[in-house]
Design an enzyme around this catalytic site. Structure first.
Site, PDB file in Angstrom:
ATOM      1  N   GLU A  34      -8.937   5.513  -8.607  1.00 36.45           N
ATOM      2  CA  GLU A  34      -9.577   4.205  -8.485  1.00 36.45           C
ATOM      3  C   GLU A  34     -11.014   4.475  -8.052  1.00 36.45           C
ATOM      4  OE1 GLU A  34      -8.307   1.625  -5.305  1.00 36.45           O
ATOM      5  OE2 GLU A  34      -9.347  -0.100  -6.155  1.00 36.45           O
ATOM      6  N   ARG A 259       2.502  14.118  -1.516  1.00 35.58           N
ATOM      7  CA  ARG A 259       1.095  14.413  -1.309  1.00 35.58           C
ATOM      8  C   ARG A 259       0.970  15.551  -0.307  1.00 35.58           C
ATOM      9  NH1 ARG A 259       0.618   9.608   1.778  1.00 35.58           N
ATOM     10  NH2 ARG A 259      -0.049  10.890   3.485  1.00 35.58           N
ATOM     11  N   LYS A 269      -9.348   7.231   2.244  1.00 29.94           N
ATOM     12  CA  LYS A 269     -10.688   6.859   1.785  1.00 29.94           C
ATOM     13  C   LYS A 269     -11.340   5.873   2.756  1.00 29.94           C
ATOM     14  CE  LYS A 269      -9.449   6.243  -2.737  1.00 29.94           C
ATOM     15  NZ  LYS A 269      -9.598   5.865  -4.148  1.00 29.94           N
TER      16      LYS A 269
END
Length: 554
Positions: A34, A259, A269
Site C-alpha cells: 500500500e 511475518r 509504518k
RNA sequence: UGACCCAUUGUGUAACGGUAGCACGGCAGAUUUUGGUUCUGUUAGUCAAGGUUCGAAACCUUGUGGGUCAACCA
C-alpha cells in the site's frame, strides 16, 4: 551429490500444484504494497519470498500497489517503493499494476453481486454496523436494510457512485453470514463513499472498494496463482474464496506465512512515521531506521538483505529474529567486497625517533585480503604517525597486545616499533605523545629482523592524513521488543543511538571516495560514505562494527 | 467467554510413522601483519498428559502456553 535442500511449506504447496497440473504448472506471484509509507525490513522478506519463489519455478512476479484508500496514499510513496524494490535486486518488468486500474471492473463485480441478491446498500451508520456485527462471543444481527429489493439496491448503488449521497451516508455490504464465528464473514462492507482525490484516478470516483473487495479480485484479474500474505490475513481467506466462488472468477489461492519480527526493531509504518515526525530520526532514510532506504544509507548491501531473508526461513510460527543474524549477513558480505583502509578516530601522536627527519616513503598494502583482484594501494609513512588512543596503555593488563611502555608492535603494512618514552601533559597527566624506535629491516613484505610482535596496529601518517567525520550508531531502541506491552515504545528510544566523531584522520587513498562506497576501517568495522559528504570532507555512517573479540576492560 | 493459527537446542529452521539435522550464537583450540576472516572441536532441543502403532517430534484426544480476529484501514 546434490545437496538436498528442504522445501518450506509454500514450496511444498507449489510443487504439489505443479505435479498435479494446476494452472498448467504456472506460478505467478505478486508483491502488493500500500503506497502509504516506506518499505521496511519486514517488507523485504515478502519481496524476496515472492520474487525468489517465482524465479525458482520459472514464473513471474507482479508489482501491484494496493491503492484503495486515497486518504492515506501518495505518489511519493509509490516512487520510493519502486526504487527500494529495484535496489533490493528485483524487477517486475512491465508488470506495474494498481488496484485502482481495476476500479471499473470491481464496480461491475459489485453490480453482479447486487443482481445475484448477494449485496445490499446499507443506510446504517458506522456505529450501527459495528453494533450489528456483535462480538467474537456473540453472533451479529441482520441489518434492517438487508432485505431491500435487487432493484432498490441497484438504484441506490448507482446513485452512490454518481455522488448523490454525502460521505459515509451509505455503504455496500455483502450478504454472507451474520452468525459466523469469523467476524469477517458478518456481512462485510465492500464499498464506501469517500470524496477524496486519488493519486491515479483523480476525482473520477467518490466510492472506493474495501481491501477485501479489491485484493483478491486483483489477484484473480492478474491470474496470480499463489497469493502470499502474512498470517493476520488468515481470517480473510474464507471471504477471499467466497468472492471467487460467487463471482466465478480465476481461483487465486491465498497462502499465509508468519511475518518476521527482528528484535530491537519496529516495523509498524505508523510508528515509524511517528519517529520521523517527532524528530527522533532525521527522516525515513535515517541510517538507524529499519526501512529499506535506511539500511541502504547505513551501508547494508542488498545482497546481505537477500541472504538474511533466505536464512530467516518461511513458516507459520511466530518468530523473533536476532538482529545479530542480520549483522552477521552484512559483515559476511562486506568482508568479501569492502576495500580495507586505515582510519584513526581518536589519535595520539607517535614519533619514530630513529626515522630520518623529513623522509617519507610509500608502502604497499592490500585492498582486500579476501579478494586479490582488488590489488594494492600505496600508503605514505614518515617520522610522525597517528595511532588510536585506545591502542596505547600506560599500565596494560595481561594479554594486552598493543602499545605500552617497552612494548613492541607491528604497524600494519609497515614496520615493527618499540615504545621507549611517553610524553605527558605536565598539568593534566594525559599522554600527548609516544616515542618509539623502528626496526628498518622489519619492513612489511621484506622482514628479516626476526622480531616477533604480538599485535598489529592501524595508523595514518600525520602530515598526509585527510580529515572527515563519522556517525557511530547504537540500536535505536533499548528494548529487544520496543512494543512490549506496558510502556510506550517512545520511552524505549535509545537517546545515544547516534554519536558523531568529528575530525577523524584518514589515509590519503580516500580522496576519491564517493557517496555509497563501503570500506572496512581496519580493526574498527564497516563504514559507508554518506550523501552529506562535501568535497574535501567525507562523512561516514558506521554500517556495523567488526565482530568484537578481546576488549581491554578489567 | 467464541473461532482460527502456532508450539523442535539461546535464536531461526529441517526431519513428511523408522538414527532429531543445518545455520547463527556461545564455549575451546589452530591459523592470522585486522584481537577481523578462515579452520577444527564442542555445547544445547521435540510444551505436558493420555491414546493409536512393532515404532510418534510427526497421527488422535485433552490440557498448557503464545498469537490473530469485532476500521466505512490494508
Amino acid at each position: 551429490m546434490e545437496d538436498q535442500k528442504s522445501l518450506n511449506f509454500i514450496e511444498e504447496i507449489i510443487e504439489h500444484d505443479i505435479a498435479h497440473g494446476k494452472h498448467a504448472g504456472r506460478v505467478h506471484t505478486r508483491f502488493p504494497p500500500e503506497p502509504n509509507g516506506y518499505l521496511h525490513i519486514g517488507h523485504a522478506k515478502a519481496i524476496c519470498l515472492n520474487f525468489e519463489i517465482a524465479k525458482k519455478y520459472g514464473g513471474k512476479t507482479n508489482l501491484r500497489f494496493d491503492d484503495t484508500n486515497p486518504a492515506t496514499e501518495e505518489t511519493e510513496y509509490v516512487n520510493a517503493i519502486k526504487r527500494d524494490i529495484h535496489w533490493l535486486g528485483y524487477d517486475w518488468e512491465d508488470r506495474e499494476y494498481y488496484a485502482s486500474d481495476y476500479f471499473d471492473q470491481l464496480y461491475e463485480y459489485a453490480l453482479d453481486l447486487i443482481r445475484k441478491d448477494l449485496a445490499f446498500v446499507d443506510d446504517s451508520t458506522a456505529e450501527e454496523i459495528a453494533e450489528q456485527k456483535g462480538t467474537p462471543n456473540e453472533p451479529g444481527k441482520l441489518s434492517p436494510f438487508r432485505s431491500r429489493s435487487v432493484e432498490e439496491n441497484m438504484d441506490l448503488f448507482v446513485r452512490m457512485k454518481d455522488g448523490e449521497f454525502p460521505d459515509g451516508a451509505r455503504v455496500l455490504r455483502v450478504k454472507v453470514d451474520m452468525t459466523a464465528p469469523n467476524m469477517h464473514m458478518r456481512d462485510p462492507v465492500i464499498y464506501r463513499i469517500k470524496r477524496q482525490h486519488h493519486h491515479r484516478t483523480g476525482d473520477k470516483w467518490c466510492i472506493y472498494p474495501m481491501y477485501d473487495f479489491a485484493h483478491g479480485q486483483s489477484d484473480s484479474i492478474e491470474g496470480i496463482t499463489h497469493s502470499l500474505c502474512s498470517l493476520e490475513f488468515i481470517h480473510h481467506r474464507p471471504l477471499y474464496e467466497w468472492f471467487i466462488e460467487k463471482l466465478g472468477i480465476f481461483p487465486s489461492r491465498q497462502i499465509e506465512f508468519a511475518r518476521m519480527n527482528v528484535n530491537f526493531m519496529i516495523t509498524s509504518k505508523r510508528r515509524l512515521l511517528q519517529l520521523v515526525n517527532e524528530g527522533i530520526v532525521t527522516g525515513w532514510d535515517d541510517p538507524r531506521m529499519p526501512t529499506i532506504s535506511g539500511v541502504r544509507r547505513r551501508g547494508y548491501p542488498a545482497a546481505a538483505i537477500r541472504i538474511f531473508c533466505e536464512k530467516v526461513g518461511i513458516a507459520k510460527r511466530d518468530n523473533w529474529i536476532e538482529i545479530e543474524l542480520l549483522e552477521s549477513c552484512v559483515r559476511n558480505e562486506l568482508n568479501q567486497t569492502a576495500l580495507r583502509r586505515m582510519v584513526v578516530l581518536d589519535p595520539i601522536r607517535v614519533v619514530i625517533t630513529n626515522y630520518p627527519e623529513g623522509q617519507t616513503e610509500l608502502l604497499p598494502s592490500e585492498n582486500n585480503p579476501e579478494n586479490e583482484s582488488t590489488g594494492e594501494r600505496d600508503i605514505p609513512f614518515g617520522k610522525v604517525i597517528l595511532i588510536e588512543r585506545e591502542d596505547f596503555m600506560l599500565d596494560p593488563p595481561k594479554k594486552y597486545f598493543r602499545l605500552a611502555p617497552g612494548a613492541t608492535v607491528r604497524l600494519k603494512s609497515a614496520y615493527i616499533i618499540t615504545c621507549q618514552e611517553v610524553i605527558k601533559d605536565e598539568t593534566t597527566g594525559e599522554v600527548t605523545e609516544v616515542h618509539c624506535n623502528y626496526y628498518p629491516d622489519s619492513k612489511s613484505g621484506s622482514d628479516t629482523s626476526g622480531i616477533k610482535a604480538k599485535g598489529t596496529l592501524h595508523w595514518v601518517h600525520e602530515s598526509s592524513a585527510i580529515s572527515g567525520e563519522v556517525r557511530m550508531f547504537e540500536r535505536l531502541f533499548t528494548a529487544e521488543n520496543p512494543m512490549d506491552e506496558g510502556s510506550d515504545f517512545m520511552s524505549k528510544v535509545n537517546p545515544q543511538s547516534q554519536k558523531v566523531i568529528k575530525n577523524i584522520r584518514l589515509e590519503p587513498a580516500f580522496a576519491d571516495a564517493v557517496d555509497g562506497d563501503s570500506f572496512q576501517f581496519i580493526r574498527h568495522g564497516y563504514f559507508t560514505v554518506d550523501r552529506d559528504s562535501k568535497p574535501g570532507h567525507l562523512v561516514f555512517n558506521q554500517t556495523v562494527s567488526l565482530k568484537e573479540g578481546w576488549s581491554p576492560k578489567e
